[in-house]
Design a protein around this motif. Structure first.
Motif, mmCIF file in Angstrom:
data_model
loop_
_atom_site.group_PDB
_atom_site.id
_atom_site.type_symbol
_atom_site.label_atom_id
_atom_site.label_comp_id
_atom_site.label_asym_id
_atom_site.label_seq_id
_atom_site.Cartn_x
_atom_site.Cartn_y
_atom_site.Cartn_z
ATOM 1 N N MET A 65 0.833 -1.208 0.000
ATOM 2 C CA MET A 65 0.000 0.000 0.000
ATOM 3 C C MET A 65 0.868 1.260 0.000
ATOM 4 S SD MET A 65 -3.068 1.058 2.622
ATOM 5 C CE MET A 65 -2.055 0.691 4.049
ATOM 6 N N LEU A 66 1.894 1.263 0.843
ATOM 7 C CA LEU A 66 2.786 2.419 0.883
ATOM 8 C C LEU A 66 3.530 2.592 -0.442
ATOM 9 C CD1 LEU A 66 4.291 2.110 4.490
ATOM 10 C CD2 LEU A 66 2.614 3.776 3.690
ATOM 11 N N PHE A 67 3.898 1.471 -1.044
ATOM 12 C CA PHE A 67 4.593 1.528 -2.337
ATOM 13 C C PHE A 67 3.740 2.235 -3.384
ATOM 14 C CE2 PHE A 67 5.166 -0.434 -6.551
ATOM 15 C CZ PHE A 67 6.472 -0.048 -6.819
ATOM 16 N N GLY B 220 3.208 5.881 -2.569
ATOM 17 C CA GLY B 220 4.419 6.638 -2.878
ATOM 18 C C GLY B 220 4.498 6.972 -4.361
ATOM 19 N N LEU B 221 4.193 6.005 -5.217
ATOM 20 C CA LEU B 221 4.203 6.241 -6.661
ATOM 21 C C LEU B 221 3.135 7.259 -7.063
ATOM 22 C CD1 LEU B 221 4.807 2.729 -8.272
ATOM 23 C CD2 LEU B 221 6.459 4.500 -7.645
ATOM 24 N N PHE B 222 1.972 7.202 -6.404
ATOM 25 C CA PHE B 222 0.906 8.172 -6.672
ATOM 26 C C PHE B 222 1.406 9.597 -6.413
ATOM 27 C CE2 PHE B 222 -2.234 10.873 -4.501
ATOM 28 C CZ PHE B 222 -3.112 11.114 -5.548
ATOM 29 N N ASN B 223 2.089 9.800 -5.308
ATOM 30 C CA ASN B 223 2.606 11.123 -4.981
ATOM 31 C C ASN B 223 3.636 11.593 -6.009
ATOM 32 O OD1 ASN B 223 1.802 12.355 -2.112
ATOM 33 N ND2 ASN B 223 1.710 10.131 -1.982
ATOM 34 N N LEU B 224 4.503 10.699 -6.414
ATOM 35 C CA LEU B 224 5.506 11.067 -7.414
ATOM 36 C C LEU B 224 4.854 11.377 -8.758
ATOM 37 C CD1 LEU B 224 8.360 8.510 -6.613
ATOM 38 C CD2 LEU B 224 8.177 10.904 -5.916
ATOM 39 N N ILE C 99 7.274 8.297 1.884
ATOM 40 C CA ILE C 99 6.378 7.147 1.988
ATOM 41 C C ILE C 99 7.057 5.879 1.465
ATOM 42 C CG2 ILE C 99 4.279 6.121 1.020
ATOM 43 C CD1 ILE C 99 3.673 7.937 3.324
ATOM 44 N N LEU C 100 7.780 5.991 0.364
ATOM 45 C CA LEU C 100 8.522 4.835 -0.149
ATOM 46 C C LEU C 100 9.588 4.398 0.848
ATOM 47 C CD1 LEU C 100 8.882 5.830 -3.914
ATOM 48 C CD2 LEU C 100 7.460 4.007 -2.973
ATOM 49 N N THR C 101 10.203 5.377 1.520
ATOM 50 C CA THR C 101 11.192 5.051 2.549
ATOM 51 C C THR C 101 10.539 4.312 3.707
ATOM 52 O OG1 THR C 101 12.460 7.043 1.978
ATOM 53 C CG2 THR C 101 12.959 5.991 4.085
ATOM 54 N N MET D 13 -0.508 6.686 7.792
ATOM 55 C CA MET D 13 0.377 7.493 6.957
ATOM 56 C C MET D 13 -0.279 7.857 5.630
ATOM 57 S SD MET D 13 4.072 5.661 7.604
ATOM 58 C CE MET D 13 4.809 5.610 9.240
ATOM 59 N N VAL D 14 -0.926 6.892 5.024
ATOM 60 C CA VAL D 14 -1.582 7.133 3.735
ATOM 61 C C VAL D 14 -2.720 8.144 3.876
ATOM 62 C CG1 VAL D 14 -3.038 6.086 1.957
ATOM 63 C CG2 VAL D 14 -0.953 4.916 2.718
ATOM 64 N N ILE D 15 -3.569 7.960 4.857
ATOM 65 C CA ILE D 15 -4.724 8.844 5.031
ATOM 66 C C ILE D 15 -4.288 10.273 5.342
ATOM 67 C CG2 ILE D 15 -6.730 9.342 6.498
ATOM 68 C CD1 ILE D 15 -7.030 6.275 6.821
ATOM 69 N N THR D 16 -3.372 10.421 6.297
ATOM 70 C CA THR D 16 -2.957 11.779 6.689
ATOM 71 C C THR D 16 -2.234 12.505 5.554
ATOM 72 O OG1 THR D 16 -0.966 10.824 7.717
ATOM 73 C CG2 THR D 16 -2.835 11.314 9.165
ATOM 74 N N MET D 17 -1.335 11.821 4.869
ATOM 75 C CA MET D 17 -0.584 12.486 3.804
ATOM 76 C C MET D 17 -1.422 12.724 2.554
ATOM 77 S SD MET D 17 2.401 13.409 4.804
ATOM 78 C CE MET D 17 1.458 13.911 6.256
ATOM 79 N N PHE D 18 -2.414 11.870 2.316
ATOM 80 C CA PHE D 18 -3.297 12.093 1.174
ATOM 81 C C PHE D 18 -4.050 13.413 1.337
ATOM 82 C CE2 PHE D 18 -7.494 11.818 -0.821
ATOM 83 C CZ PHE D 18 -7.144 11.530 -2.131
#
Length: 241
Positions: A1-3, A6-10, A47-49, A70-75
């Motif tokens: 999920m984090l992977f 992370g790609l979505f953000n990039l 996130i990838l880290t 992490m996903v919810i807050t950063m999204f």
């Protein structure tokens, strides 16, 4: 999920980068897509880290909880930043209207939840005794997370000041891309160096350090370097003085 997150953000960062040459609107003297680009890039890397580091925890339930938080807050954090860019206004330290104030407050709440999540992840690494990796690598991860938290908290100081520039207003002349002030002290420099201990220290521990002691010594030097930039900024001195 984090992977995948992370790609979505990039990917969003890449879109912002593509939009920049076609954009004339500026916010605080820079292209309005620059800030979303920087935050989506930074969050993507972070996130990838986290996906890389959390792999070494032995508790799948904790990993799942940490990942979701992490996903919810950063999204939503980055969503608010890009929403303000679309509205052609600032996101951080913006209390010029009720709506802007509410959005900035929401960003603060999300960062607090995210930071608490990372604190618990850090504690989990310190409490776990058995790892399949060398101790030098383990201590790189532990101290990387710890320093990441410490310099993330520096953001609270910026919120208290309602700006990141010391000795002058935000939005003056700055270095290319990062836009760090070339006229006054800038708290973002120490913040940037400090939070990237999340990558630097584990990499050093894995690829260069032979012992736990070497990792700890390197980490202390890295911490002192970041603190030196923090004290320089607090005195209102630019990076290149």
């Amino acid at each position: 999920m984090l992977f995948w997150f992370g790609l979505f953000n990039l990917a969003v960062a890449a879109v912002c980068l593509i939009l920049m040459p076609f954009e004339e609107t500026q916010i605080l003297g820079v292209n309005r897509w620059l800030k979303p680009f920087k935050f989506y890039s930074s969050v993507g890397i972070m996130i990838l880290t986290m996906a890389w580091l959390l792999y070494y925890l032995n508790n799948p339930k904790k990993i799942k909880i940490f990942s979701w938080l992490m996903v919810i807050t950063m999204f939503f954090e980055n969503g608010l930043i890009i929403a303000q860019a679309i509205r052609k206004t600032t996101s951080h330290f913006n209390a010029t209207s009720s709506l802007n104030g509410i959005m900035f407050s929401l960003m603060g709440m999300l960062i607090v939840i995210f930071t608490i999540t990372v604190i618990f992840a850090c504690i989990s690494f310190f409490r776990q005794k058995q790892f399949s990796i060398p101790s030098a690598y383990v201590w790189g991860i532990r101290l990387g997370l710890l320093f990441f938290i410490i310099f993330s908290l520096e953001g609270g100081l910026m919120v208290g000041l309602l700006k990141h520039t010391v000795g002058g207003p935000d939005g003056g002349a700055g270095l290319p891309v990062v836009n760090w002030s070339t006229e006054y002290g800038d708290l973002r420099i120490a913040h940037f160096i400090g939070i990237h201990s999340l990558q630097v220290l584990p990499l050093f521990g894995n690829y260069f350090a032979k012992t736990k002691k070497q990792t700890i010594i390197f980490s202390v030097v890295y911490f002192l370097l970041a603190m030196a930039f923090f004290l320089q900024a607090m005195k209102g001195i630019p990076l290149f003085f």
